[in-house]
Motif scaffolding. Structure first.
Motif, mmCIF file in Angstrom:
data_model
loop_
_atom_site.group_PDB
_atom_site.id
_atom_site.type_symbol
_atom_site.label_atom_id
_atom_site.label_comp_id
_atom_site.label_asym_id
_atom_site.label_seq_id
_atom_site.Cartn_x
_atom_site.Cartn_y
_atom_site.Cartn_z
ATOM 1 N N LYS A 189 0.824 -1.214 0.000
ATOM 2 C CA LYS A 189 0.000 0.000 0.000
ATOM 3 C C LYS A 189 0.854 1.259 0.000
ATOM 4 O O LYS A 189 2.079 1.207 0.111
ATOM 5 N N THR A 190 0.189 2.422 -0.131
ATOM 6 C CA THR A 190 0.863 3.721 -0.219
ATOM 7 C C THR A 190 1.801 3.929 0.971
ATOM 8 O O THR A 190 1.419 3.710 2.128
ATOM 9 N N GLY A 191 3.054 4.363 0.654
ATOM 10 C CA GLY A 191 4.060 4.656 1.680
ATOM 11 C C GLY A 191 4.905 3.466 2.066
ATOM 12 O O GLY A 191 5.936 3.613 2.736
ATOM 13 N N MET A 192 4.523 2.256 1.650
ATOM 14 C CA MET A 192 5.284 1.062 2.009
ATOM 15 C C MET A 192 6.480 0.877 1.078
ATOM 16 O O MET A 192 6.427 1.229 -0.105
ATOM 17 N N ASP A 193 7.572 0.321 1.631
ATOM 18 C CA ASP A 193 8.727 -0.072 0.819
ATOM 19 C C ASP A 193 8.573 -1.544 0.461
ATOM 20 O O ASP A 193 8.079 -2.343 1.257
ATOM 21 N N CYS A 194 9.031 -1.876 -0.741
ATOM 22 C CA CYS A 194 8.929 -3.269 -1.174
ATOM 23 C C CYS A 194 10.012 -3.572 -2.200
ATOM 24 O O CYS A 194 10.583 -2.663 -2.804
ATOM 25 N N GLY A 195 10.269 -4.850 -2.357
ATOM 26 C CA GLY A 195 11.184 -5.300 -3.403
ATOM 27 C C GLY A 195 10.434 -6.173 -4.382
ATOM 28 O O GLY A 195 9.581 -6.978 -3.992
ATOM 29 N N LEU A 196 10.729 -6.017 -5.660
ATOM 30 C CA LEU A 196 9.994 -6.798 -6.662
ATOM 31 C C LEU A 196 10.924 -7.227 -7.794
ATOM 32 O O LEU A 196 11.929 -6.579 -8.089
ATOM 33 N N SER A 197 10.581 -8.344 -8.401
ATOM 34 C CA SER A 197 11.317 -8.832 -9.573
ATOM 35 C C SER A 197 10.319 -9.114 -10.688
ATOM 36 O O SER A 197 9.162 -9.489 -10.430
ATOM 37 N N LEU A 198 10.779 -8.938 -11.928
ATOM 38 C CA LEU A 198 9.901 -9.035 -13.098
ATOM 39 C C LEU A 198 10.004 -10.407 -13.745
ATOM 40 O O LEU A 198 10.925 -11.183 -13.471
ATOM 41 N N ASP A 199 9.061 -10.680 -14.651
ATOM 42 C CA ASP A 199 9.077 -11.965 -15.354
ATOM 43 C C ASP A 199 10.037 -11.971 -16.536
ATOM 44 O O ASP A 199 10.098 -12.928 -17.302
ATOM 45 N N GLU A 200 10.806 -10.893 -16.694
ATOM 46 C CA GLU A 200 11.820 -10.822 -17.750
ATOM 47 C C GLU A 200 13.154 -10.430 -17.120
ATOM 48 O O GLU A 200 13.296 -9.333 -16.568
ATOM 49 N N GLU A 201 14.121 -11.328 -17.219
ATOM 50 C CA GLU A 201 15.386 -11.129 -16.518
ATOM 51 C C GLU A 201 16.286 -10.099 -17.177
ATOM 52 O O GLU A 201 17.175 -9.535 -16.542
ATOM 53 N N LYS A 202 16.110 -9.850 -18.459
ATOM 54 C CA LYS A 202 17.024 -8.968 -19.185
ATOM 55 C C LYS A 202 16.790 -7.491 -18.888
ATOM 56 O O LYS A 202 17.575 -6.644 -19.282
ATOM 57 N N ILE A 203 15.687 -7.143 -18.255
ATOM 58 C CA ILE A 203 15.387 -5.745 -17.939
ATOM 59 C C ILE A 203 16.312 -5.274 -16.808
ATOM 60 O O ILE A 203 16.421 -5.925 -15.766
ATOM 61 N N GLU A 204 16.963 -4.139 -17.041
ATOM 62 C CA GLU A 204 17.834 -3.543 -16.019
ATOM 63 C C GLU A 204 17.120 -2.357 -15.388
ATOM 64 O O GLU A 204 16.664 -1.453 -16.099
ATOM 65 N N PHE A 205 17.035 -2.357 -14.055
ATOM 66 C CA PHE A 205 16.398 -1.252 -13.343
ATOM 67 C C PHE A 205 17.377 -0.096 -13.202
ATOM 68 O O PHE A 205 18.593 -0.276 -13.174
ATOM 69 N N LYS A 206 16.816 1.111 -13.111
ATOM 70 C CA LYS A 206 17.608 2.299 -12.795
ATOM 71 C C LYS A 206 16.867 3.093 -11.730
ATOM 72 O O LYS A 206 15.619 3.139 -11.747
ATOM 73 N N VAL A 207 17.634 3.710 -10.853
ATOM 74 C CA VAL A 207 17.026 4.551 -9.818
ATOM 75 C C VAL A 207 16.282 5.695 -10.508
ATOM 76 O O VAL A 207 16.823 6.349 -11.402
ATOM 77 N N GLY A 208 15.051 5.925 -10.081
ATOM 78 C CA GLY A 208 14.231 6.977 -10.700
ATOM 79 C C GLY A 208 13.178 6.428 -11.647
ATOM 80 O O GLY A 208 12.261 7.150 -12.057
ATOM 81 N N ASP A 209 13.303 5.134 -12.033
ATOM 82 C CA ASP A 209 12.266 4.522 -12.871
ATOM 83 C C ASP A 209 10.964 4.408 -12.082
ATOM 84 O O ASP A 209 10.971 4.396 -10.847
ATOM 85 N N ASP A 210 9.867 4.341 -12.826
ATOM 86 C CA ASP A 210 8.549 4.204 -12.190
ATOM 87 C C ASP A 210 7.955 2.836 -12.508
ATOM 88 O O ASP A 210 8.058 2.340 -13.640
ATOM 89 N N ILE A 211 7.319 2.245 -11.503
ATOM 90 C CA ILE A 211 6.583 0.991 -11.675
ATOM 91 C C ILE A 211 5.100 1.313 -11.515
ATOM 92 O O ILE A 211 4.695 1.909 -10.516
ATOM 93 N N VAL A 212 4.315 0.939 -12.528
ATOM 94 C CA VAL A 212 2.872 1.217 -12.511
ATOM 95 C C VAL A 212 2.116 -0.106 -12.483
ATOM 96 O O VAL A 212 2.365 -0.991 -13.313
ATOM 97 N N CYS A 213 1.206 -0.220 -11.532
ATOM 98 C CA CYS A 213 0.320 -1.382 -11.441
ATOM 99 C C CYS A 213 -1.030 -0.994 -12.053
ATOM 100 O O CYS A 213 -1.591 0.052 -11.710
ATOM 101 N N TYR A 214 -1.541 -1.838 -12.976
ATOM 102 C CA TYR A 214 -2.803 -1.481 -13.656
ATOM 103 C C TYR A 214 -3.593 -2.741 -13.975
ATOM 104 O O TYR A 214 -3.074 -3.864 -13.909
ATOM 105 N N GLU A 215 -4.834 -2.525 -14.321
ATOM 106 C CA GLU A 215 -5.676 -3.620 -14.811
ATOM 107 C C GLU A 215 -6.356 -3.185 -16.104
ATOM 108 O O GLU A 215 -6.603 -2.000 -16.326
ATOM 109 N N GLU A 216 -6.630 -4.147 -16.998
ATOM 110 C CA GLU A 216 -7.255 -3.855 -18.290
ATOM 111 C C GLU A 216 -8.739 -4.171 -18.228
ATOM 112 O O GLU A 216 -9.142 -5.224 -17.732
#
Length: 711
Positions: free
Chosen positions: A671-698
């Protein structure tokens, strides 16, 4: 001399020489044997003398030479005669395969017998057949004599008699045209109309208290009926332009002004609804100035009458203004001779068959008259007025209903009287022939365009394959065909789902015309094709249902009925029948049906957003998995939903999470304000500090057609 003959002679001579020398040797041997033995001398006579053999051979040789010479001469004569009798084929540019085969007296075995040939191909075929080419002028069919019926010449002015005016009431929808006519007729037409809007041309003969008569045409003001308004303007003498004092100049007001100008018809301005508190007649007059409609108050020649159709104020003043203008126009007509008129409206009546409403413009129509209109003809069985009362005669300017048509003519068709039924059939046949000729010309043009397309495709194919061996070309074509087959099946399925076949049925010809005009504005074929299967006048029939079943279409009926038997049959066959009394309701229904054929739009609804504050990796087995350390900024992250990675406004990845943890614990929601760690279903993606992660539904949203019919 023939080479074969010379060779034969040489062989025979060689044979004679050999034979002669052999005979001499045999004779010498025999003589020796005879003198050395006891054989008698007479045995030598058994052997032929050589000169006799030579004579026989010479005789045979001369006979052979004679036979060979005769044979050679006959063959030369036959070749000469064949050259002389070489078949001459008369050809012309643009001839078809079938025509060429007929000219060459050959059988034809082609599926494209009607296809047209180029000059090059014609020459090549004639050459290969060993025939002679003869070009003729372009083949022309025998010109048919024009059997059409035409109007009579202008009548002698001395024969003309005064007639009452034909007045068309025009204006924007809901500005009170029909209510105004009700007051003049003292009837309740407006109360009977669906939705309170006129959807047909109504032709009425109104008798004023002064004894004057006026034929009124009440045209629809709705945007859908532009063609009806134009037709009303063409047969009228005067246009009464109705403008609501509280509404001013609207779109159909401007269109009505344009129709009147195109027909060169004078205008009388009726400013209606002057009884309303918000009425502003002067504003209306000023607005009309910009459309070159200048009232008498502003120095023009257009009479303006302030009226209230609801209360009946100034109705007689409007009628007097119309009569005064008609007197100035000095309207006259010839009531004698064959009838001339115009079809205002046409429809099919259950008991009477095809029926037309017409305005007589010349002559006097009587029962039994033979009429021609468009590609239909009639022997008048019955005539009636606007109230349904039977009449025996119809004079110029009179509106009349006519029963007795063999087929339903179209609204706007010119009516002409002819002398007999055979003459009427002759006229109709000629008009159908002319229409067929026009269709043939259009078809020929399309064929020529297709032929050029095929030639261009063939040329490109030759360039593509170049100098490849025929086996290689066959292999390439086989592979291309194999690849195209599944695509074609997929395309066919998509096409069937993105096509809406419709059948249109209306109560009168003008209604169907209006609906077809609206359909002509359809401009969203890239979304869903709108396919007109059939249209016509009259109630829904079993044939309409069968057509709709065949094409998987929908039947739209306007002011028509469908019997219970027909509705039950349609329900069994899964055919939709949609009946409407108001035209814009029908169009709205059509838009909804088109929208239902479109694939649903997928919309993204954001559930939560998080920012990447740190990146690190963990070892799982033998591989390292990148982990993003995030803080939820808005909403919440739900592990089961979809996610996307955004960097500098660009989406780098879309997919699902493998893991979502808070410290070392697996969690399903952050939830809002919580810290968390996450990994994606694609290993080749490199994270960078400042990137945004968006959770959505279609979510699927029903699409709407982009077609706007304009009202």
């Amino acid at each position: 001399m023939n080479q074969k003959l010379l060779k034969l002679e040489n062989l025979l001579r060689f044979h004679i020489v050999c034979r002669h020398s052999l005979c001499q040797r045999r004779t010498l041997a025999q003589w020796r044997h005879m003198f050395s033995s006891a054989y008698p001398v007479w045995t030598a006579q058994l052997y032929a003398r050589p000169w006799q053999t030579d004579a026989l051979i010479r005789a045979a040789l001369s006979q052979h030479r004679l036979l060979v010479t005769k044979k050679e001469e006959s063959s030369q004569k036959s070749q000469l005669s064949s050259r002389k009798s070489k078949k001459e084929v008369e050809v012309w540019i643009g001839m078809t395969v079938e025509e060429l085969a007929r000219a060459m007296e050959k059988d034809i075995d082609s599926l494209e017998a009607d296809s047209h040939l180029d000059e090059v191909w014609i020459k090549e075929v004639i050459k290969m057949a060993g025939m002679k080419l003869k070009w003729s002028k372009l083949k022309q069919e025998k010109v048919r004599e024009n059997k059409d019926a035409v109007k009579r010449p202008q009548a002698d002015p001395a024969l003309l008699t005064p007639r009452f005016p034909v007045v068309t009431i025009m204006g924007h929808v809901d500005h009170g045209k029909t209510t105004l006519l009700d007051k003049l007729r003292k009837t309740q037409v407006a109360a009977m109309e669906a939705g309170g809007i006129t959807q047909h041309i109504g032709a009425f003969l109104v008798s004023l208290p002064s004894g004057e008569k006026i034929t009124f045409l009440d045209t629809p003001g709705h945007a859908a009926f532009s063609a009806m308004r134009a037709r009303g303007a063409q047969v009228t003498d005067i246009v009464i332009l109705v403008v609501a004092a509280d509404d001013g100049v609207m779109k159909q007001t401007v269109e009505s002004i344009q129709h009147a100008k195109d027909a060169q018809v004078p205008i009388v301005l009726a400013i209606n609804k002057c009884d309303k508190p918000e009425a502003d007649p002067e504003k209306v007059k000023k607005e009309l100035l910009s459309y070159d409609v200048v009232c008498e108050d502003y120095g023009g020649d257009v009479q303006a009458v302030h009226v209230s159709a609801l209360t009946g104020d100034n109705m007689m003043a409007l009628a007097e203004a119309t009569v005064a203008l008609a007197e100035m126009l000095e309207l006259k007509a010839d009531p004698t001779g064959p009838v001339e008129g115009t079809v205002i409206e046409s429809f099919t009546d259950k008991g009477r068959g095809p029926v037309t409403t017409a305005i007589i413009q010349r002559g006097t129509l009587r029962k039994g008259s033979i009429l021609v209109a468009g590609k239909s003809w009639a022997k008048v069985r019955l005539m009636f007025d606007e109230n349904g009362k039977t009449i025996n005669e119809a004079y110029p300017s009179m509106p009349v209903g006519i029963v007795g048509w063999r087929d339903l003519p179209s609204a706007g068709d010119e009516i002409l009287e002819v002398e007999s039924e055979p003459r009427a059939r002759q006229v109709v046949d000629w008009r159908k022939y002319e229409q067929e000729q026009e269709k043939n010309k259009e078809a020929l043009k399309l064929i020529e365009e297709k032929r050029k397309e095929h030639q261009e495709a063939h040329r490109k194919a030759r360039e593509k394959y170049g100098t490849l061996h025929w086996k290689e070309i066959s292999l390439i074509k086989y592979k291309e065909k194999k690849q195209q087959q599944p695509l074609k099946l997929k395309e066919r399925v998509e096409r069937e789902s993105n096509v809406l076949p419709v059948i249109i049925k209306g109560d009168v010809d003008g209604s169907v015309e209006a609906l077809l005009d609206i359909m002509d504005t359809y401009d969203a074929s890239h979304e869903c094709e709108l396919e007109l299967v059939h249209f016509g006048v009259g109630d829904i029939s079993e044939n309409d249902v069968n057509l709709a079943e065949t094409f998987h279409g929908v039947i739209y009926g306007f002011n028509v009925n469908a019997a219970n038997v027909i509705q039950q049959s349609a329900a069994k066959k899964g055919v939709k029948i949609k009946l409407h009394k108001i035209i814009y309701r029908l169009i709205e229904d059509l838009q909804e049906e088109l929208s239902s054929r479109l694939p649903c739009n997928v919309e993204e609804h954001i559930i939560g957003e998080a920012s990447i504050l740190a990146t690190f990796s963990v070892t799982e087995g033998k591989k390292k998995v990148p982990i993003a350390g995030c803080r939820v900024q808005k909403g919440q992250l739900e592990k089961q939903k979809k996610f996307k990675l955004i960097r500098n406004g660009h989406v780098l990845w879309k997919g699902s999470l493998i893991s979502l943890k808070h410290h070392k614990d697996d969690i399903s929601v952050s939830k809002t304000g919580m810290d968390c760690g996450l990994s994606l279903d694609e290993e080749k993606i490199e994270f960078k500090v400042g990137d945004d992660i968006v959770c959505y539904e279609e979510k699927e949203v029903v699409a709407k057609t982009s077609w706007d019919p304009g009202f």
